[in-house]
Every structure is written in C-alpha cells, then in structure tokens.
Design an enzyme around this catalytic site. Structure first.
Site, PDB file in Angstrom:
ATOM      1  N   CYS A  23     136.020 -44.814  34.475  1.00  0.00           N
ATOM      2  CA  CYS A  23     136.845 -44.958  35.680  1.00  0.00           C
ATOM      3  C   CYS A  23     138.324 -44.866  35.345  1.00  0.00           C
ATOM      4  O   CYS A  23     138.731 -44.930  34.187  1.00  0.00           O
ATOM      5  CB  CYS A  23     136.589 -46.313  36.349  1.00  0.00           C
ATOM      6  SG  CYS A  23     134.891 -46.647  36.812  1.00  0.00           S
ATOM      7  N   ASP A 423     177.768 -29.587  31.529  1.00  0.00           N
ATOM      8  CA  ASP A 423     177.649 -29.151  32.912  1.00  0.00           C
ATOM      9  C   ASP A 423     178.768 -29.759  33.757  1.00  0.00           C
ATOM     10  O   ASP A 423     179.009 -30.976  33.719  1.00  0.00           O
ATOM     11  CB  ASP A 423     176.285 -29.576  33.468  1.00  0.00           C
ATOM     12  CG  ASP A 423     176.071 -29.100  34.887  1.00  0.00           C
ATOM     13  OD1 ASP A 423     175.676 -27.939  35.064  1.00  0.00           O
ATOM     14  OD2 ASP A 423     176.313 -29.898  35.814  1.00  0.00           O
TER      15      ASP A 423
END
Length: 459
Positions: A23, A423
């Site tokens: 499970c 950037d």
C-alpha cells in the site's frame, strides 16, 4: 504510515505479510501491526517480493519519489531514464550505453538503492500503463498488452494477475463512467503532492508558449510532444487535487514516455514540504514561500527545444523570444494534428542555413553548434545526463555563458539546485527584498531552483 501522511506516497511502500498486499503510507485501510509490515523503496521492489497492489489506495499510481529528481548519481540518472521508457525501447543494454556503465553495475546499483533491477522497474511501469489503458479506453486487451510494452499476451496476463490480483477483464470492468471513446485519446489524472500552485506553473509555461507548438487560454495549457512512436498532443488543466490531462497519441506504446515527460514539465514529483522546510529557516525567503506555497520548478519535454529557447532568449524579452521561436517553428517545424507543429529536432535543424535564421549570425552559429553536438551525442540534455559533464560541455560552447548553462541545467536536465545569480529578474527581486545572493546561498541547497522561481514570482 500511522499518521496516513500523503506527503510520503511514492517515497516508500508498505507491504503487509499477512495479506500479501502492498500500500501507500496514506492507505485508509486499518493500520497493520508493525511486526507484519515490511517497507520497500519502490513499488517494483514490493512486486518483486510477491506482493500485490492494494485495490483501495492504488499504490502503483502514487506520485514518483522526488529522491530520483534530486540525486545526480548513477541510481538517480538510471531511474529517470527508466521512467522515460528507455528500457522498454532500447533494453537494459541501451540504458547501460546511455549511462556509460556496464549492465551488471547498473543492476547491482539499482537493487541496492531501489530494491529492484531495471527489468523489474520497467515491468512495474508496464503494469501501470496497462491498467491506465484498460480503465480509460476501449482498446482491445490484446492491443493493450503490446501497447504497454509486454512481449506476449501470456506475459501480460501473468503480470496483471501477479500485480493486481485480477485479470485484464476484471480491470476493464472497473472503468469509471465517461471513459474516452476514441482510440488514441486518453483522459488521465496525474497525481502530485500537495500543496501545488498549479495555476502559477501553467501561467509560467503559458507566458513562454511558442506559437504553433504550445498554447495557453488561461485555463488549459496545450502542447505537442515528439515521442519515439510519433507526435502527440497534450492538454493540461487543473482537475482539483490532480492534473487533468487529455493526451492524443499516434502510438499507444508512447504512453509511458509521454506521462513521464509531462510530469517533468510540470514538476509533479516534487516534495513541496521538503522545499519549504529549508526556506522557512531563512527569515528573508520564508515570507515568499508562505505567500506562494507549492511553487514548482517547471522542466522540459525536449532538451534541444529548451536549448534553442534559452539561446534565443539571451538578452531579449520573453515576448520577443516567443516571436522568434514561433518563426523558427513555422519555418522548420513539422506540421501535425492540423494546426499544430512539432518543434524541429536537432538532426534536422543542423541541416538548415544559419543565414536564414531570424537572429544575429553569431547566435545562429551557436544554435547550429549545439544542434550538431546533441545530434552526435557529445552534448546530452535529458534527465539521464551527468549534470557536471553537461555543464562543462555547455560552457565550452561558443555563445553559451553561465546563465544559459544554469537555465538549461534547471529546465532541460531538471537539476533542483540551480540559483541563477546572473539573471536580471533574480537580481532585481533579491535587491528589493534585501537578500544577498552573491554567495549562491548554500543554505538554500538542494532546492535553489525553487528559490529562483520564488524570486521570479515575486516580480
């Protein structure tokens, strides 16, 4: 497991010896006694030991473990390529050739790290693919077997029985109402770990959509995919707790690859809680993480396409880059599905005349150099790439600097730990928040790509 914490679905699997079932940690069934439980690092490992998938929590359909996206070692690279369907297409020998290791070494490493070898991992993927096709289409079961990658009907039947404790006919009987009636079109539900700001991810991709290749209408992001068996078209939108994906395939056998690339594009296997735990330790970044919980780091579906986008986007605005990329797609792309186009591939693009490209000659030369390198294999920009080697190869290419190399590591290769300090947007956002980034912020590791997106989002 005792707390049924869904954040750990896909991180590990719970096998119960008394029932023979495995499970998710979040399974709603009664929690078994600890003495009856064995934990496995993958669904394939549990299946390899004879456990069947729980019919209630469907553990084989849980989000992928984010560990393999973080790790840049052999196991991580191998897991990402297997998830992309390389073993089904090229076999273990092809996987070994891509990674540069022997088949024996790869098998030994994966068994040690994941509990199963490459063939068992690929088998688990084939079983899940077969379940999707049986439950969402009217494709005959015999065709499903080969579309999912099985070598024979017998192998297909035996695997479905072993993994799901039912027959293909039994899986087909559980189909939900309203399944897709047409062959070649699938309606999929792609899970992820909450929280996720899916709207922000789709907006990020939509703002950079290449005309003809991609489109975004404010709700649905649609794009073409170049897959081994032919082109595909994916339409992605919020399904309320999952991504609703309508996928049009030329070849059903491309389902595994298509899903893997879409999950990379949207960063669906990330662990947002782990990311935000690191950011919460920084009093300056923590408010951003709280304001935009679940912000992801979008990837790419094609390394060469992303390389072209990054190079074209150098020193031009996002709208300007979209215009140039749209012209490239119109001139050199392949028409598919009526009004759509595939972005040109590296081997075909390198045959074009640099002088006809709508950009400065030096930048066109850089594109041709990258296309030739990727076509020859000397430059690799895919999830199985060695991140250090790819960065070195990129920086050795004339016309590619630190920003472009970092952006491609983050988007094309999926490195979660890239802070784009060069950037302009990152610099502006950091300055407005009085955040120092010159030292590349080692305290934000290994999630600096997510910090980059938080700073972009702040603008």
């Amino acid at each position: 497991m005792q707390g049924r914490d869904a954040r750990f679905d896909g991180w590990f699997f719970v096998a119960v010896r008394t029932t023979g079932i495995y499970c998710r940690p979040s399974c709603p069934a009664i929690t078994p006694q600890r003495k009856n439980v064995t934990f496995y690092p993958s669904a394939a490992a549990a299946q390899r030991c004879g456990y069947r998938a729980c019919k209630r929590c469907r553990p084989d359909a849980s989000p992928g473990s984010p560990e393999w996206d973080v790790r840049g070692d052999l196991a991580g690279r191998a897991m990402r390529l297997i998830r992309d369907g390389v073993v089904d297409r090229e076999g273990v020998a092809g996987l070994a050739a891509r990674l540069g290791y022997s088949e024996r070494q790869i098998h030994r490493t994966l068994v040690a790290e994941v509990g199963a070898g490459p063939l068992a991992l690929a088998r688990a993927q084939r079983a899940q693919t077969a379940r999707i096709l049986l439950e969402t289409t009217d494709v005959p079961a015999g065709d499903v077997a080969f579309a999912a990658g099985f070598a024979s009907i017998r192998q297909f039947n035996e695997t479905i029985q072993a993994v799901f404790a039912t027959t293909p006919t039994g899986l087909r009987a559980t189909r939900r109402p309203g399944v897709t009636p047409s062959i070649g079109v699938l309606d999929l539900r792609l899970p992820y770990r909450a929280p996720m700001d899916l709207a922000a991810t789709l907006e990020f991709l939509g703002a950079r959509a290449v005309p003809g290749v991609e489109a975004f209408d404010g709700d649905t992001f649609t794009r073409t995919l170049r897959l081994p068996g032919g082109p595909a078209l994916a339409a992605l939108r919020d399904g309320g707790g999952y991504v609703r994906c309508r996928l049009r395939l030329t070849d059903q056998r491309d389902l595994i690859t298509a899903v893997a690339r879409i999950r990379r594009l949207l960063d669906l296997d990330a662990d947002p809680v782990a990311v935000e735990t690191v950011f919460e330790a920084d009093p300056q970044l923590a408010p951003l993480a709280r304001k935009h919980p679940g912000l992801r780091s979008p990837g790419a579906v094609d390394g060469f396409e992303m390389a072209v986008r990054a190079i074209v986007g150098q020193q031009v605005s996002v709208p300007g880059a979209r215009t140039l990329l749209g012209r490239i797609a119109t001139s050199f792309g392949t028409p598919v599905f009526d009004e759509w186009r595939l972005f040109p591939a590296a081997d075909s693009f390198m045959e074009t005349d640099p002088d006809v490209l709508p950009m400065p000659r030096r930048r066109a030369a850089t594109l041709h150099t990258v296309a030739a390198a990727m076509a020859s294999g000397s430059l690799v920009l895919d999830p199985g790439a060695d991140r250090g080697a790819s960065r070195t190869a990129l920086l050795a290419t004339p016309g590619i600097g630190g920003w472009t190399a970092g952006y491609l590591l983050m988007r094309a290769i999926g490195d979660p730990d890239v802070l784009l300090t060069g950037d302009l947007g990152v610099q502006r956002a950091a300055a407005s928040l009085d955040i120092e980034i010159s030292d590349r912020r080692p305290d934000w590791a290994p999630w600096r790509s997510y910090a980059t997106h938080q700073l972009w989002r702040h603008l």
